[in-house]
Design a protein around this motif. Structure first.
Motif, PDB file in Angstrom:
ATOM      1  N   ALA A  31       0.828  -1.212   0.000  1.00 16.44           N
ATOM      2  CA  ALA A  31       0.000   0.000   0.000  1.00 16.44           C
ATOM      3  C   ALA A  31       0.859   1.258   0.000  1.00 16.44           C
ATOM      4  CB  ALA A  31      -0.922   0.010   1.213  1.00 16.44           C
ATOM      5  N   VAL A  32       0.363   2.272  -0.679  1.00 17.50           N
ATOM      6  CA  VAL A  32       0.970   3.599  -0.694  1.00 17.50           C
ATOM      7  C   VAL A  32       0.225   4.422   0.344  1.00 17.50           C
ATOM      8  CG1 VAL A  32       1.293   5.684  -2.072  1.00 17.50           C
ATOM      9  CG2 VAL A  32       1.523   3.433  -3.144  1.00 17.50           C
ATOM     10  N   ASN A  33       0.952   5.110   1.197  1.00 12.79           N
ATOM     11  CA  ASN A  33       0.334   5.935   2.230  1.00 12.79           C
ATOM     12  C   ASN A  33       0.198   7.368   1.739  1.00 12.79           C
ATOM     13  OD1 ASN A  33       1.318   7.377   5.323  1.00 12.79           O
ATOM     14  ND2 ASN A  33      -0.662   6.493   4.907  1.00 12.79           N
ATOM     15  N   ILE A  34      -1.050   7.820   1.614  1.00 12.46           N
ATOM     16  CA  ILE A  34      -1.332   9.197   1.203  1.00 12.46           C
ATOM     17  C   ILE A  34      -2.632   9.620   1.885  1.00 12.46           C
ATOM     18  CG2 ILE A  34      -2.470   8.438  -0.911  1.00 12.46           C
ATOM     19  CD1 ILE A  34      -1.411  10.991  -2.240  1.00 12.46           C
ATOM     20  N   ILE A  42      -5.132  15.978  -5.406  1.00 12.30           N
ATOM     21  CA  ILE A  42      -4.655  15.374  -6.658  1.00 12.30           C
ATOM     22  C   ILE A  42      -5.822  15.186  -7.627  1.00 12.30           C
ATOM     23  CG2 ILE A  42      -3.701  13.259  -7.669  1.00 12.30           C
ATOM     24  CD1 ILE A  42      -1.991  13.042  -5.058  1.00 12.30           C
ATOM     25  N   LEU A  43      -6.944  14.680  -7.116  1.00 16.11           N
ATOM     26  CA  LEU A  43      -8.137  14.479  -7.954  1.00 16.11           C
ATOM     27  C   LEU A  43      -8.650  15.802  -8.519  1.00 16.11           C
ATOM     28  CD1 LEU A  43     -10.305  11.921  -5.974  1.00 16.11           C
ATOM     29  CD2 LEU A  43      -9.405  11.648  -8.290  1.00 16.11           C
ATOM     30  N   GLU A  44      -8.744  16.795  -7.672  1.00  9.09           N
ATOM     31  CA  GLU A  44      -9.258  18.094  -8.111  1.00  9.09           C
ATOM     32  C   GLU A  44      -8.349  18.727  -9.162  1.00  9.09           C
ATOM     33  OE1 GLU A  44     -12.119  19.582  -7.670  1.00  9.09           O
ATOM     34  OE2 GLU A  44     -12.830  17.965  -6.389  1.00  9.09           O
ATOM     35  N   SER A  46      -6.365  17.153 -11.214  1.00 10.84           N
ATOM     36  CA  SER A  46      -6.527  16.346 -12.424  1.00 10.84           C
ATOM     37  C   SER A  46      -7.819  16.711 -13.155  1.00 10.84           C
ATOM     38  CB  SER A  46      -6.532  14.865 -12.046  1.00 10.84           C
ATOM     39  OG  SER A  46      -6.770  14.064 -13.166  1.00 10.84           O
ATOM     40  N   ARG A  47      -8.881  16.896 -12.399  1.00  5.90           N
ATOM     41  CA  ARG A  47     -10.179  17.258 -12.986  1.00  5.90           C
ATOM     42  C   ARG A  47     -10.106  18.631 -13.652  1.00  5.90           C
ATOM     43  NH1 ARG A  47     -14.135  20.455 -11.880  1.00  5.90           N
ATOM     44  NH2 ARG A  47     -13.300  21.048  -9.861  1.00  5.90           N
ATOM     45  N   ARG A  48      -9.506  19.600 -12.966  1.00  2.66           N
ATOM     46  CA  ARG A  48      -9.386  20.950 -13.526  1.00  2.66           C
ATOM     47  C   ARG A  48      -8.584  20.965 -14.820  1.00  2.66           C
ATOM     48  NH1 ARG A  48      -8.309  22.292  -8.188  1.00  2.66           N
ATOM     49  NH2 ARG A  48      -6.094  22.535  -8.659  1.00  2.66           N
ATOM     50  N   MET A  49      -7.612  20.085 -14.902  1.00  2.00           N
ATOM     51  CA  MET A  49      -6.754  20.034 -16.092  1.00  2.00           C
ATOM     52  C   MET A  49      -7.344  19.132 -17.178  1.00  2.00           C
ATOM     53  SD  MET A  49      -3.056  19.954 -14.216  1.00  2.00           S
ATOM     54  CE  MET A  49      -2.107  20.158 -15.711  1.00  2.00           C
ATOM     55  N   GLY A  50      -8.486  18.502 -16.892  1.00  2.00           N
ATOM     56  CA  GLY A  50      -9.130  17.643 -17.873  1.00  2.00           C
ATOM     57  C   GLY A  50      -8.411  16.327 -18.107  1.00  2.00           C
ATOM     58  N   GLN A  51      -7.631  15.904 -17.130  1.00  2.00           N
ATOM     59  CA  GLN A  51      -6.875  14.651 -17.269  1.00  2.00           C
ATOM     60  C   GLN A  51      -7.712  13.455 -16.840  1.00  2.00           C
ATOM     61  OE1 GLN A  51      -3.538  15.605 -14.734  1.00  2.00           O
ATOM     62  NE2 GLN A  51      -2.363  16.422 -16.443  1.00  2.00           N
ATOM     63  N   ARG A  52      -7.394  12.332 -17.413  1.00  2.00           N
ATOM     64  CA  ARG A  52      -8.055  11.079 -17.045  1.00  2.00           C
ATOM     65  C   ARG A  52      -7.118  10.181 -16.252  1.00  2.00           C
ATOM     66  NH1 ARG A  52     -12.464   9.488 -21.187  1.00  2.00           N
ATOM     67  NH2 ARG A  52     -13.038  11.531 -21.944  1.00  2.00           N
ATOM     68  N   THR A  53      -6.091  10.779 -15.715  1.00  2.00           N
ATOM     69  CA  THR A  53      -5.114  10.064 -14.895  1.00  2.00           C
ATOM     70  C   THR A  53      -4.835  10.876 -13.637  1.00  2.00           C
ATOM     71  OG1 THR A  53      -3.230  11.144 -15.951  1.00  2.00           O
ATOM     72  CG2 THR A  53      -3.961   9.053 -16.911  1.00  2.00           C
TER      73      THR A  53
END
Length: 109
Positions: A31-34, A42-44, A46-53
């Protein structure tokens, strides 16, 4: 246990949403601890930049990758799982969190 089946699958990532001290005491192998707050940032972004990753440490996670989330008792990972699913990610949450996990990937120190 379904979580163990997903954990053993190639191409997935396991994310521990608890704090670093809790992670050091007990976690699921690999597991990665975050923190949930950091993952949300990170999600926000990515969403603002229109990324799917999303980038978790040095790893790029695509929407098609299996992403496994867990926390202490399951509530935080459940909420983050719902949010990630709304963004199109293939995500699963460990019901009951690590406190109820009895699978073969448990690492205790």
């Amino acid at each position: 246990m379904a979580f163990d089946r997903y954990a053993a699958a190639d191409g997935g990532i396991i994310i521990d949403l608890r704090n670093e001290e809790e992670y050091r005491k007990k976690h699921i192998k690999g597991a990665v601890n975050i923190s949930a707050d950091r993952l949300d940032e990170i999600l926000e972004r990515s969403r603002r930049m229109g990324q799917r990753t999303i980038r978790i440490n040095d790893r790029i996670c695509r929407q098609s990758d299996i992403i496994l989330l867990y926390c202490s008792r399951g509530a935080q990972s459940f909420l983050m799982c719902r949010k990630m699913a709304m963004f199109g990610f293939n995500v699963k949450s460990l019901s009951g969190g690590i406190e109820r996990y009895r699978g073969r990937y448990l690492t205790v120190r």
